[in-house]
Design an enzyme around this catalytic site. Structure first.
Site, mmCIF file in Angstrom:
data_model
loop_
_atom_site.group_PDB
_atom_site.id
_atom_site.type_symbol
_atom_site.label_atom_id
_atom_site.label_comp_id
_atom_site.label_asym_id
_atom_site.label_seq_id
_atom_site.Cartn_x
_atom_site.Cartn_y
_atom_site.Cartn_z
ATOM 1 N N GLU A 22 0.790 -1.229 0.000
ATOM 2 C CA GLU A 22 0.000 0.000 0.000
ATOM 3 C C GLU A 22 0.820 1.275 0.000
ATOM 4 O OE1 GLU A 22 -3.475 0.237 -0.103
ATOM 5 O OE2 GLU A 22 -3.225 -1.868 -0.635
ATOM 6 N N SER B 251 -54.481 -18.822 39.468
ATOM 7 C CA SER B 251 -54.386 -19.078 40.913
ATOM 8 C C SER B 251 -52.980 -18.961 41.457
ATOM 9 C CB SER B 251 -54.948 -20.475 41.223
ATOM 10 O OG SER B 251 -56.335 -20.513 40.980
#
Length: 922
Positions: free
Chosen positions: A127, A519
């Site tokens: 690069e 319940s």
């Protein structure tokens, strides 16, 4: 005669004179023409110079303006000094096993000094070979790229000449890849600024950790793992060169899609590495001769079975810290998850859902049918056809997508390991895609023939059996369920299962589904009564009662007359619960439910006492943990602590802290928590995210000096608010133990030889089935029902459906745990006595007489409509959801209690009639 001269002669003399006279004029004209041209040329040159000068000046001014605009628009580079890359957050189970990774970008940060030189050199060679010498830009590279672009023609993307520093400026500061001269100019100016601010090493570190390298990998650390499944320091020269080849185009050099191009680019990088002296020519040549072997890496998803838990943690983190911090902040999140228990709970719930589905729903038929498949179809043909099929949602890990090869014999075939695995480390007995065949179980063939007989080519789901050569026919159930198990002392959630399959539906039925508890709500009505000093042996009338047009009834539709609270809770008697709620007042019941964290708001109407409210499985688990912990408010938590990337604690589960032993005057401090303090309050943090010093207990001088004594050892301080007294909570626990011993929860207690307490729950029309129970250390709640409420079927109660699932989960949770009894707090006495329907054991507070029932309907306890909530009672069950309707009914009396009548004077309903009533059934 006079002769005439020849034509032209006389004239020629005259013409010569004329010409001689004109010559000076011509000279003058020629001279003046040349002067005119010179003057015109001078004017033109002057004008041109002026134009050029003006144009140059204007262009210079314009360029200066553009320069000033670009410079003024440049972002600051100072932020790069404190660069912190976006890093994934990690979730860990209680044993520190990695559960999940949370990330928008998969990145593993590697500091500069930990990056191998070969990796650095590979990227520099590919690069920016002059990286160590230029000042941010490379003029020679720019000129070379410009000349190349001029000769390539139009329509092609320009060749880049960006240095590594320019790429850092673009990635970190500009955030755009737009192709324009202005962007390139900004990039160049920024690069020069970056070089002035940061050393080269820091620039290279940022670049190598930020750059995208394909396949979801950001940075070299993640790329090494993604492509080679190894850490960065284990890469060889060829592998390092391949990573250096990727920045140019990760897509075009993908080794799976374009292996030749990838290998060619890698070899080119190796040559550049040799050119700059990073490799010897021999080493570069040897590396280029190596094949490009990549190893598939599967990104760790949630650990198998933990998807429900991990997703809930993710939601809580986003709510607390936001999306960016959660997904990019590098948080280490330590959770309370018990992975073995989580997986066991998920498997047990699935078994229960399948059993219910098999009993209540016939075989629904094949997913689809593949034409041309039969007993003589070659293996290559049916495997190719099957491989092209998409598995349906809800296909779990143990199942396979199969095709019927011979319907008469029940022979099916499938591709082993064709389902994508989230645990690649798990060993597989067969290679991926290996064809397998087996015979379906005889009972499954019979089951299928009853409704939709199998045909050749049918695509079905099967589960291979342990005994070779057999497979079970499967289908995804419609019914759903949820399980939560947590630590009774701390509220730490150990297991959380939110449904059949997380892949099929991410809706978490343990935390998001609001359902009626039926319940299973009743113990909190009784807890409110215990707080008011009512004894477990207090009797209330179990007889018909009416409020307006609402005629509640017991599940069994029978009546016991005067019944102790112990027996009423054990057998889940609705009418006693209604009379008890009417006596103590629905406002008190509502306040208790809210303080427990069971509900946020609650209508003060009597049906709510039977569970006609909405809550979640997780909230109910916290409420039952409050009973188990002796009345302290227990808030379920999935997260133990959260640490930032530097290891600082950002948050820790509140409630329990270590503190020095209090002075004598402070011995009641632990119980002195203000009533409005809730355990959901987060531990304060300072602006930097660390724990506030105010929350850190002071350290005695002896401790700080390293000298410990019994007087200086820290104590565990419990700052959680008290919802009920230890005595009242223990009374409810004692009664709930009898629910499992000989009441509605007997199925839940089978085979468990340690003390357990629990309660069944079934909502109106059998829409919801619950079982909630606990030991001194562990709470588990199970819910069963359809996503869109509908009846589970007649007599499909919580004890029958949810109880057996609870039993199996608790057996796993209790394995290897010591036997513990529920500790009796001071101020209570355990007494065995005749409850009226058998011998039971209850806890009685000081001043209560065991077995005695007082007459409570005295003038001082006169009930009003406002106290009972009767002014909000709906006219009928269908109107109960409308809180504004009112019948003006009065509450029934407690104690000796004949049935109440409505305000119009209608007599109570006869014992043969009556509605079950909104809310609890059994």
């Amino acid at each position: 005669m006079t002769s005439t001269p020849p034509s032209g002669e006389t004239g020629s003399s005259s013409s010569q004179d004329t010409q001689m006279g004109q010559q000076p004029d011509r000279v003058v004209q020629r001279s003046s023409g040349r002067g005119l041209r010179r003057r015109t040329l001078r004017r033109f040159l002057g004008a041109s110079a002026a134009i050029v000068l003006a144009g140059g000046l204007g262009g210079g001014i314009m360029l200066w303006g553009q320069y000033q605009g670009i410079m003024a628009d440049l972002p600051t580079v100072e932020g790069l000094r404190s660069y912190q890359p976006p890093v994934m957050s990690r979730l860990y189970a209680q044993d520190d096993q990695l559960v999940a990774e949370l990330a928008n970008e998969r990145r593993i940060f590697v500091p500069y000094n930990a990056i191998p030189d070969k990796v650095k050199n590979a990227f520099i060679a590919a690069e920016d070979q002059k990286f160590w010498t230029h000042n941010g830009v490379d003029p020679a590279a720019i000129l070379r790229a410009g000349l190349t672009d001029l000769t390539r023609g139009k329509g092609r993307r320009p060749i880049g000449a960006s240095t590594i520093t320019q790429q850092v400026a673009r990635i970190m500061l500009l955030g755009t890849n737009a192709v324009s001269l202005k962007r390139k100019a900004k990039e160049a100016f920024l690069a020069m600024r970056v070089e002035q601010v940061l050393p080269k090493e820091k620039i290279l570190e940022i670049y190598l950790n930020e750059i995208y390298l394909g396949n979801g990998a950001y940075g070299i650390g993640a790329a090494a793992q993604t492509y080679f499944n190894k850490p960065l320091d284990q890469l060889d020269d060829a592998e390092a060169a391949f990573l250096g080849a990727l920045p140019k185009s990760p897509t075009n050099y993908n080794p799976e899609r374009f292996p030749d191009a990838a290998r060619g680019r890698r070899n080119w990088v190796l040559e550049r590495m040799a050119d700059i002296g990073a490799l010897t020519p021999e080493a570069a040549h040897a590396a280029a001769a190596q094949p490009l072997d990549t190893r598939a890496f599967v990104r760790p998803g949630p650990a198998l079975g933990s998807e429900w838990f991990a997703e809930q943690v993710r939601r809580e983190l986003i709510e607390r810290y936001g999306q960016d911090m959660t997904m990019q902040g590098g948080l280490d999140v330590h959770t309370s998850l018990d992975l073995p228990l989580q997986r066991a709970a998920q498997g047990i719930l699935r078994q229960g859902l399948l059993a219910y589905d098999r009993a209540h729903r016939g075989w629904q038929g094949a997913i689809r049918t593949l034409p041309g498949i039969g007993p003589d179809t070659p293996q290559a043909s049916w495997t190719a056809a099957l491989a092209a099929q998409t598995p349906p949602l809800g296909l779990v890990e143990q199942w396979r997508l199969a095709v019927v090869l011979d319907a008469a014999k029940g022979r099916v075939g499938w591709l082993e390991n064709s389902v994508v695995r989230r645990n690649p480390q798990a060993s597989a007995p067969m290679p991926d895609g290996a064809a397998q065949e087996a015979l379906l179980l005889a009972r499954d063939l019979t089951w299928a023939r009853r409704s939709h007989p199998l045909h050749n080519g049918d695509v079905v789901m099967v589960e291979p059996q342990a005994a070779g050569g057999r497979a079970a026919l499967m289908q995804v159930p419609l019914v759903e369920g949820a399980v939560v198990t947590l630590d009774a002392h701390t509220g730490r959630v150990l297991a959380l299962v939110g449904g059949w399959s997380f892949q099929a539906s991410q809706f978490n039925r343990a935390t998001q589904a609001l359902r009626q508890p039926g319940s299973s709500f009743k113990p909190f009505v009784y807890l409110t009564a215990m707080e008011q000093g009512i004894s477990p042996s207090q009797e209330f009338e179990d007889s018909p009662v009416s409020y307006g047009t609402w005629h509640p009834n017991n599940y069994e539709k029978d009546f016991w007359g005067a019944t102790t609270l112990h027996d009423a809770l054990r057998e889940s008697r609705n009418l006693v619960t209604i009379r008890l709620a009417a006596h103590i007042g629905m406002k008190a019941v509502s306040d208790m439910a809210i303080k427990l964290g069971l509900v946020d708001t609650m209508p003060q109407v009597l049906p709510a006492a039977l569970g006609a409210v909405e809550t979640t499985v997780l909230k109910e688990a916290g409420a039952y943990a409050t009973l188990a912990s002796g009345g302290r408010r227990i808030t379920p938590t999935l997260i133990d602590d959260v640490q930032d990337r530097q290891g600082r604690v950002l948050w820790r589960a509140p409630g329990l802290t270590l503190a020095p032993l209090p002075a004598q005057s402070d011995t009641q401090g632990a119980d002195a928590a203000p009533a409005d303090k809730t355990a959901t309050d987060l531990t304060p943090v300072d602006a930097a995210g660390a724990l506030s010093p105010a929350t850190v207990p002071a350290t005695p001088a002896a401790v700080s000096s390293g000298l410990l004594s019994p007087d200086t050892l820290p104590m565990l301080r419990d700052d959680r608010p008290r919802v009920a007294s230890e005595q009242s909570a223990f009374q409810i626990t004692t009664m709930l133990q009898d629910v499992i011993r000989r009441g509605t929860g007997m199925l839940a207690g089978q085979g468990i030889d340690v003390p357990v307490a629990g309660k069944t729950g079934t909502s109106q029309n059998f829409n919801d089935a619950w079982f909630a129970g606990y030991t001194p250390d562990t709470v588990t709640v199970v819910w069963f029902g359809f996503d869109t409420p509908q009846s589970l079927g007649r007599n499909e109660t919580g004890g029958a459906i949810a109880g057996p699932i609870w039993n199996k989960v608790m057996k796993v949770a209790l394995a290897g745990q010591p036997r513990l009894d529920f500790p009796a707090p001071p101020g209570v006495m355990l007494v065995q006595y005749d409850t009226g329907r058998g011998v039971g054991i209850d806890a009685f507070k000081d001043g209560q007489i065991p077995g005695e029932s007082l007459y409570l309907a005295d003038g001082s306890r006169e009930l009003t409509a406002a106290d009972t909530g009767a002014e909000n009672m709906p006219d009928s069950e269908s109107d109960m959801a409308a809180s504004g309707s009112s019948s003006g009914a009065t509450a029934g009396a407690a104690g000796s209690g004949a049935g109440a009548s409505d305000s119009a004077g209608h007599a109570a309903q006869p014992s043969s009639g009556g509605d079950i009533g909104m809310g609890g059934l059994y």
